[in-house]
Design a protein around this motif. Structure first.
Motif: not given
Ligand code: NAI
Length: 334
Positions: A4-8, A61-64, A90-91, A254-258
């Motif tokens: 699962m990946v969050t897509l904004i 939840r999805n961590k990415v 806290d990125l 443990g979190l990543a937003v590309f």
């Protein structure tokens, strides 16, 4: 089970760019399921905030997540939706790889630089005030904890990638306490990695700027406090073709937003004009981060093949293709 990946999708050209990514990753067949979470100007009227809590929950939840650019609405109390997102989650590390691609008209070939920029402190902490009517102060905050975690992350990831040279950038000759602390903590952390790197050194930011323009091949990985990292990463983007080609990532524990480095370019929204390359490269880095190395390599090869042909490049890169034509050319070359 699918990843699962969050897509904004984001604002302005954001949806054009994330549609392109979904098509390319769909064609690769990577087992990813997108959880779409709307943020930004798009949801401001309906939700009363540009950053609804369920967007943050989805990322936790999805961590990415993969994120299109977000317009910062004027007068909402948010300095920037992007800054708020980075703070809430806290990125603390902003990672900007700058690698030259084939087919582009560049002053240098073979650029391969990565900047690790501290993302939460420094003059960007927002501690500013007027002193009377005719003066203003901004407080530069550098902490041991904040510095240690960005340095450790930079050393760890650089070691994993087999990088051999890492440089801390500072102005400790003038700002002896703040930048002095940043440099000292970098060298303390470096003691744990002495055997993993051939060169561990430091440069003063003004000298570094000149050297990056004149001899970029002398450098490899840079670790910077927030402000210098912001400026130098755009300088490095300029060495590799500009904002349209610059990918980025914001990492926390443990979190990543590309996300691409550029903004929402509202004038090109929905016009098949935007260059999706920076978002595609961010997505490719996300695939590698998630361990889909083979798909990431195929995507990189598809992108490079599409860029080699001037006709399938977008207008900002001297071609004549629109967002969709460039996307289709990549898919054909996967
Ligand atoms: P911008 O990056 O959107 O645009 C700067 C210039 O580059 C414009 O001429 C634009 O048309 C062009 N451009 C940018 N990306 C492009 C692409 N993919 N393809 C073709 N041309 C492209 O910067 P600007 O105008 O300062 O900001 C617009 C909005 O974006 C603002 O609301 C700003 O707050 C937001 N922004 C969001 C960011 C994020 O979400 N990470 C980062 C930077 C700005």
């Amino acid at each position: 089970m699918a990843q699962m990946v969050t897509l904004i999708p984001g604002d302005g050209i954001g949806p054009d760019l994330t549609d392109s990514v979904r098509e390319v990753i769909g064609a690769l067949g990577t087992d990813i399921e997108w959880e779409v979470a709307e943020a930004g100007e798009t949801v401001m009227d309906e939700r009363g905030t540009p950053l609804p809590e369920d967007v943050l929950e989805s990322i936790r939840r999805n961590k990415v997540a993969l994120k299109g650019p977000l317009t910062t609405p004027v007068g909402t109390g948010f300095r920037s939706v992007n800054v708020a997102l980075r703070k809430e989650l806290d990125l603390y590390a902003n990672v900007r790889p700058n690698i030259s691609l084939p087919g582009l008209d560049l002053n240098y070939r073979d650029i391969d630089l990565i900047i690790y920029r501290e993302n939460t402190e420094d003059l960007y902490a927002g501690v500013e005030h007027m002193v009377g009517r005719h003066a203003a102060e901004s407080i530069k905050i550098i902490t041991r904890e904040g510095t240690e975690r960005i340095c450790r992350l930079a050393f760890e990831r650089s070691k994993e990638l087999g990088r051999k040279h890492i440089t801390v950038v500072h102005k400790a000759n003038i700002m002896k306490y703040t930048d002095g602390l940043f440099r000292d903590v970098f060298y303390e952390v470096a003691k744990d990695y002495e055997n993993d790197f051939e060169e561990i050194d430091d440069r003063i930011v003004d000298n570094m700027s000149m050297q990056l323009v004149m001899k970029p091949d002398l450098y490899d990985v840079m670790v910077c406090p927030n402000l210098y990292g912001d400026i130098l990463s755009d300088l490095c983007a300029g060495l590799t073709g500009g904002l349209g080609v610059a990918p980025g990532a914001n990492l926390g524990d443990g979190l990543a937003v590309f996300e691409p480095v550029h903004g929402s370019a509202p004038k090109y929204a929905g016009q098949n004009r935007a260059n999706p390359l920076a978002t595609l490269l961010s997505a490719k880095n996300m695939l590698a981060y998630l361990g889909y190395d083979e798909d990431a390599d195929r995507m990189q090869a598809g992108i490079e093949a599409a860029l080699k042909n001037p006709e399938t490049r977008t207008k900002d890169l001297g071609g004549s293709a629109g967002t969709r034509e460039f996307t289709q050319a990549i898919i054909k070359n996967l």
